[in-house]
Design a protein around this motif. Structure first.
Motif, PDB file in Angstrom:
ATOM      1  N   ASN A  94      -4.089   0.965  -3.339  1.00  0.00           N
ATOM      2  CA  ASN A  94      -4.602   0.557  -2.030  1.00  0.00           C
ATOM      3  C   ASN A  94      -5.902  -0.219  -2.095  1.00  0.00           C
ATOM      4  O   ASN A  94      -6.181  -1.029  -1.200  1.00  0.00           O
ATOM      5  CB  ASN A  94      -4.806   1.787  -1.139  1.00  0.00           C
ATOM      6  CG  ASN A  94      -3.501   2.390  -0.677  1.00  0.00           C
ATOM      7  OD1 ASN A  94      -2.429   1.896  -0.992  1.00  0.00           O
ATOM      8  ND2 ASN A  94      -3.579   3.481   0.051  1.00  0.00           N
TER       9      ASN A  94
ATOM     10  N   GLY B 100       0.835  -1.199   0.000  1.00  0.00           N
ATOM     11  CA  GLY B 100       0.000   0.000   0.000  1.00  0.00           C
ATOM     12  C   GLY B 100       0.868   1.245   0.000  1.00  0.00           C
ATOM     13  O   GLY B 100       2.066   1.178   0.282  1.00  0.00           O
TER      14      GLY B 100
ATOM     15  N   SER C  46      -9.274   5.584   0.216  1.00  0.00           N
ATOM     16  CA  SER C  46      -8.759   4.387  -0.463  1.00  0.00           C
ATOM     17  C   SER C  46      -8.956   3.149   0.396  1.00  0.00           C
ATOM     18  O   SER C  46      -9.278   2.065  -0.114  1.00  0.00           O
ATOM     19  CB  SER C  46      -7.277   4.564  -0.825  1.00  0.00           C
ATOM     20  OG  SER C  46      -6.433   4.502   0.324  1.00  0.00           O
ATOM     21  N   LYS C  47      -8.784   3.263   1.708  1.00  0.00           N
ATOM     22  CA  LYS C  47      -8.965   2.112   2.590  1.00  0.00           C
ATOM     23  C   LYS C  47     -10.445   1.793   2.797  1.00  0.00           C
ATOM     24  O   LYS C  47     -10.826   0.621   2.932  1.00  0.00           O
ATOM     25  CB  LYS C  47      -8.267   2.361   3.934  1.00  0.00           C
ATOM     26  CG  LYS C  47      -6.746   2.396   3.838  1.00  0.00           C
ATOM     27  CD  LYS C  47      -6.180   1.071   3.347  1.00  0.00           C
ATOM     28  CE  LYS C  47      -4.644   1.067   3.427  1.00  0.00           C
ATOM     29  NZ  LYS C  47      -4.062  -0.235   3.023  1.00  0.00           N
TER      30      LYS C  47
ATOM     31  N   TYR D  55      -6.148   8.899   1.623  1.00  0.00           N
ATOM     32  CA  TYR D  55      -5.763   7.587   2.162  1.00  0.00           C
ATOM     33  C   TYR D  55      -6.961   6.917   2.825  1.00  0.00           C
ATOM     34  O   TYR D  55      -7.231   5.732   2.605  1.00  0.00           O
ATOM     35  CB  TYR D  55      -4.622   7.767   3.160  1.00  0.00           C
ATOM     36  CG  TYR D  55      -4.111   6.475   3.746  1.00  0.00           C
ATOM     37  CD1 TYR D  55      -3.195   5.690   3.048  1.00  0.00           C
ATOM     38  CD2 TYR D  55      -4.532   6.041   5.002  1.00  0.00           C
ATOM     39  CE1 TYR D  55      -2.717   4.506   3.582  1.00  0.00           C
ATOM     40  CE2 TYR D  55      -4.062   4.845   5.540  1.00  0.00           C
ATOM     41  CZ  TYR D  55      -3.155   4.088   4.826  1.00  0.00           C
ATOM     42  OH  TYR D  55      -2.689   2.910   5.361  1.00  0.00           O
TER      43      TYR D  55
END
Length: 227
Positions: A107, A83, A152-153, A149
């Protein structure tokens, strides 16, 4: 005597991936570890139980070639660790579109595409794990920050749940795992825990979850996280 377990750890050149390789080797597993480029850390772990392969999960041709090279293997665990956190501290509008898109691809999209490609390499009652984050929880986001971020997760979590539902009759489980806030290059020096604590916890969670079905979202202590 229990049969020797076999793991494929994708994205293991340093940090948590490297720590997981070392931990599973110490626990008597056979491990195939992937690196994007030569890893001194993996080289230092040289062992008859360790196989090192080179592949970039963002490259479909490389993933397909890796799948072919590992054709004779069956894995109790496939753990996608890879990632990125490019410009993670910048608000979304300050991140160039191509950078934001690449974080999403690496990711969220690439781990699921790899899982799709390798699901036929799982042993009976195998487990696919992906490195998620508590930052991917929409319900627990009360502080903001790390916008791209986080997104994306969160996308990874959603895609992993859909992947598990689509393949539910095939008999494997899916685990999204938050490693904790760890003192790595990504986590920084002020993080809560060290790599050894995180990877030991994650290995415990994984070993305890082998053979279970469904999709779970857990942290390194085994606690269930809110979606």
């Amino acid at each position: 005597m229990a049969a020797e377990k076999n793991a494929l750890i994708v994205g293991a050149s340093r940090g948590l991936g490297l720590g997981l390789v070392e931990t599973f080797l110490q626990r008597g597993w056979r491990v195939t570890a992937t690196q994007r480029s030569d890893s001194p850390g993996l080289k230092a772990l040289a062992s008859p139980a360790l196989t090192v392969e080179t592949a970039d999960i963002d490259d479909d041709a490389a993933v397909s070639a890796l799948h072919d090279r590992l054709g004779g293997q069956r894995y109790d665990l496939i753990f996608v660790v890879a990632g990125v956190a490019t410009q993670a501290h910048d608000p979304l509008h300050a991140v160039p579109r191509d950078v934001a898109a690449q974080v999403y691809l690496t990711n969220a999209v690439s781990p699921i595409r790899l899982a799709e490609a390798f699901r036929d390499r799982l042993a009976a009652d195998g487990l696919i794990a992906v490195m998620s984050s508590i930052l991917g929880s929409v319900g627990l986001n009360e502080s903001g920050g790390w916008e791209n971020y986080r997104a994306s997760k969160a996308a990874l979590n959603t895609l992993a749940r859909s992947f598990e539902i689509r393949h539910r009759d095939e008999g494997f489980g899916v685990a999204l795992i938050h490693p904790g806030w760890v003192r790595t290059e990504m986590g920084g020096p002020d993080a809560d825990i060290d790599v050894a604590t995180s990877v030991a916890g994650m290995a415990d969670v994984i070993e305890g979850h082998l053979g279970q079905k469904g999709c779970v979202y857990l942290d390194y202590t085994g606690a269930t996280l809110a979606w």
